[in-house]
Write a protein that holds these residues in place. Structure first.
Motif, PDB file in Angstrom:
ATOM      1  N   SER A  13      42.443  39.349 -21.733  1.00  0.00           N
ATOM      2  CA  SER A  13      41.933  38.311 -22.636  1.00  0.00           C
ATOM      3  C   SER A  13      43.023  37.312 -23.009  1.00  0.00           C
ATOM      4  O   SER A  13      43.803  37.506 -23.948  1.00  0.00           O
ATOM      5  N   SER A  14      43.028  36.219 -22.264  1.00  0.00           N
ATOM      6  CA  SER A  14      44.063  35.196 -22.462  1.00  0.00           C
ATOM      7  C   SER A  14      43.950  34.560 -23.856  1.00  0.00           C
ATOM      8  O   SER A  14      44.958  34.301 -24.510  1.00  0.00           O
ATOM      9  N   TRP A  15      42.724  34.346 -24.307  1.00  0.00           N
ATOM     10  CA  TRP A  15      42.568  33.720 -25.624  1.00  0.00           C
ATOM     11  C   TRP A  15      42.996  34.689 -26.717  1.00  0.00           C
ATOM     12  O   TRP A  15      43.573  34.283 -27.732  1.00  0.00           O
ATOM     13  N   LEU A  37      35.270  43.904 -24.913  1.00  0.00           N
ATOM     14  CA  LEU A  37      34.855  42.826 -24.010  1.00  0.00           C
ATOM     15  C   LEU A  37      34.049  43.356 -22.826  1.00  0.00           C
ATOM     16  O   LEU A  37      33.131  42.706 -22.346  1.00  0.00           O
ATOM     17  N   MET A  42      30.119  44.034 -27.087  1.00  0.00           N
ATOM     18  CA  MET A  42      30.730  42.863 -27.730  1.00  0.00           C
ATOM     19  C   MET A  42      29.818  42.240 -28.795  1.00  0.00           C
ATOM     20  O   MET A  42      30.262  41.943 -29.913  1.00  0.00           O
ATOM     21  N   LEU A  54      33.115  34.803 -29.977  1.00  0.00           N
ATOM     22  CA  LEU A  54      34.154  34.983 -28.974  1.00  0.00           C
ATOM     23  C   LEU A  54      35.417  35.514 -29.637  1.00  0.00           C
ATOM     24  O   LEU A  54      35.599  35.377 -30.853  1.00  0.00           O
ATOM     25  N   VAL A  55      36.292  36.083 -28.825  1.00  0.00           N
ATOM     26  CA  VAL A  55      37.608  36.481 -29.323  1.00  0.00           C
ATOM     27  C   VAL A  55      38.645  35.489 -28.810  1.00  0.00           C
ATOM     28  O   VAL A  55      38.500  34.983 -27.707  1.00  0.00           O
ATOM     29  N   PRO A  56      39.649  35.185 -29.629  1.00  0.00           N
ATOM     30  CA  PRO A  56      39.908  35.763 -30.929  1.00  0.00           C
ATOM     31  C   PRO A  56      39.056  35.100 -32.015  1.00  0.00           C
ATOM     32  O   PRO A  56      38.672  33.939 -31.904  1.00  0.00           O
ATOM     33  N   GLU A  68      37.724  30.095 -32.529  1.00  0.00           N
ATOM     34  CA  GLU A  68      38.344  29.052 -31.711  1.00  0.00           C
ATOM     35  C   GLU A  68      39.848  28.937 -31.984  1.00  0.00           C
ATOM     36  O   GLU A  68      40.271  28.669 -33.122  1.00  0.00           O
ATOM     37  N   CYS A  69      40.606  29.078 -30.906  1.00  0.00           N
ATOM     38  CA  CYS A  69      42.068  29.089 -31.046  1.00  0.00           C
ATOM     39  C   CYS A  69      42.632  27.836 -31.720  1.00  0.00           C
ATOM     40  O   CYS A  69      43.564  27.940 -32.530  1.00  0.00           O
TER      41      CYS A  69
HETATM   42  N1  LIG Z   1      37.378  28.301 -26.846  1.00  0.00           N
HETATM   43  C1  LIG Z   1      37.612  29.669 -27.268  1.00  0.00           C
HETATM   44  C2  LIG Z   1      37.638  30.550 -26.041  1.00  0.00           C
HETATM   45  C3  LIG Z   1      37.558  32.031 -26.389  1.00  0.00           C
HETATM   46  C4  LIG Z   1      37.062  32.863 -25.225  1.00  0.00           C
HETATM   47  O1  LIG Z   1      36.475  32.339 -24.252  1.00  0.00           O
HETATM   48  N2  LIG Z   1      37.291  34.167 -25.338  1.00  0.00           N
HETATM   49  C5  LIG Z   1      36.782  35.070 -24.321  1.00  0.00           C
HETATM   50  C6  LIG Z   1      37.774  36.206 -24.066  1.00  0.00           C
HETATM   51  S1  LIG Z   1      39.283  35.625 -23.335  1.00  0.00           S
HETATM   52  C7  LIG Z   1      35.523  35.738 -24.811  1.00  0.00           C
HETATM   53  O2  LIG Z   1      35.372  36.010 -25.989  1.00  0.00           O
HETATM   54  N3  LIG Z   1      34.618  36.028 -23.858  1.00  0.00           N
HETATM   55  C8  LIG Z   1      33.412  36.744 -24.146  1.00  0.00           C
HETATM   56  C9  LIG Z   1      32.175  36.016 -23.746  1.00  0.00           C
HETATM   57  O3  LIG Z   1      32.286  34.919 -23.157  1.00  0.00           O
HETATM   58  O4  LIG Z   1      31.108  36.539 -24.009  1.00  0.00           O
HETATM   59  C10 LIG Z   1      38.928  29.732 -28.073  1.00  0.00           C
HETATM   60  O5  LIG Z   1      39.666  28.758 -28.085  1.00  0.00           O
HETATM   61  O6  LIG Z   1      39.199  30.732 -28.758  1.00  0.00           O
END
Ligand SMILES: N[C@@H](CCC(=O)N[C@@H](CS)C(=O)NCC(=O)O)C(=O)O
Length: 228
Positions: A13-15, A37, A42, A54-56, A68-69
């Motif tokens: 999870s890069s974010w 995840l 989730m 979404l995380v984080p 949102e980061c």
């Molecule tokens: N734009 C979001 C992106 C966050 C994101 O895409 N997180 C991914 C994990 S790296 C997530 O929660 N994915 C789960 C999903 O899409 O259901 C941010 O800036 O935090």
């Protein structure tokens, strides 16, 4: 009272890595909570944080939920003005914001073709023209940051700041897929990944095993560089 930080699987999870570095690198007290995840849980795990999905995601000490980061970054910078999340210099700060925003909204080809994984270096990955275009743009932005800040080593703006946070997972993609970048860019990637906070994150990440391994590629793997 402390912040609550909700993250996903550390290996991928890069974010989540960005969100965690925003606390860890700037000594802001927080408690980590894992969201499944890949467990199919989730939506259930995130339900108490709705409408965040979404995380984080964070919950501030006064109970405000922020997703949102970019929003998390600005919230922490506003609440902890002395922690150094953004550069002090106005031009550097504006440029750092730009780099973060372009990262958060761009580089779709790189992100899609090279999902972050902190386990191996994939050998023989052939980047598409679109991925190469993203890499070129990233290197242009890094060079611009250094031209604005005058920073010639490690971090883009002198001291470690949010721009470095946002590009740490990008560095993991460049290294993890052995992508072609200049020696200077590779040195920056190595600095980001050698950082003790990232080493700590990766050590935790490796405690979890996956079978099957998400995002597996039919390519030979070599070990992750030994950054210790
Ligand atoms: N734009 C979001 C992106 C966050 C994101 O895409 N997180 C991914 C994990 S790296 C997530 O929660 N994915 C789960 C999903 O899409 O259901 C941010 O800036 O935090």
């Amino acid at each position: 009272m402390t912040y609550d930080l909700y993250i996903g699987d550390r290996l991928f999870s890069s974010w989540s890595l960005r969100g965690w570095l925003m606390f860890e690198k700037f000594s802001i007290p927080f408690k980590t909570h894992m969201i499944g995840l890949y467990s199919g849980q989730m939506a259930r795990d995130m339900a108490p944080l709705a409408p965040a999905r979404l995380v984080p995601t964070i919950r501030t000490p006064d109970g405000t939920v922020v997703g949102e980061c970019l929003a998390i970054a600005e919230t922490l910078a506003e609440r902890h003005p002395d922690a150094g999340l953004w550069p002090k210099d106005e031009s550097a700060r504006a440029t750092a914001r730009w780099l973060c925003a372009e990262m958060a909204t761009g580089f779709g080809a790189l992100r899609e073709a090279c999902p972050m994984q902190l386990k191996y270096v994939h050998q023989g990955f052939e980047p598409s023209a679109a991925v190469l275009t993203d890499l070129e743009r990233i290197e242009t932005l890094w060079a611009h940051a250094r031209a604005v800040s005058g920073s010639q080593h490690d971090w883009l703006f002198g001291n470690y700041c949010l721009a470095d946070v946002f590009y740490a997972p990008v560095a993991a993609r460049i290294v993890g897929y052995d992508l072609p970048v200049s020696a200077a860019s590779r040195a920056y990637c190595d600095a980001l990944l050698r950082d003790p906070a990232v080493l700590k994150w990766r050590a935790e990440a490796l405690k979890v095993t996956y079978d099957p391994f998400p995002y597996a590629l039919d390519l030979p793997n070599s070990p992750w560089p030994d950054y210790r």
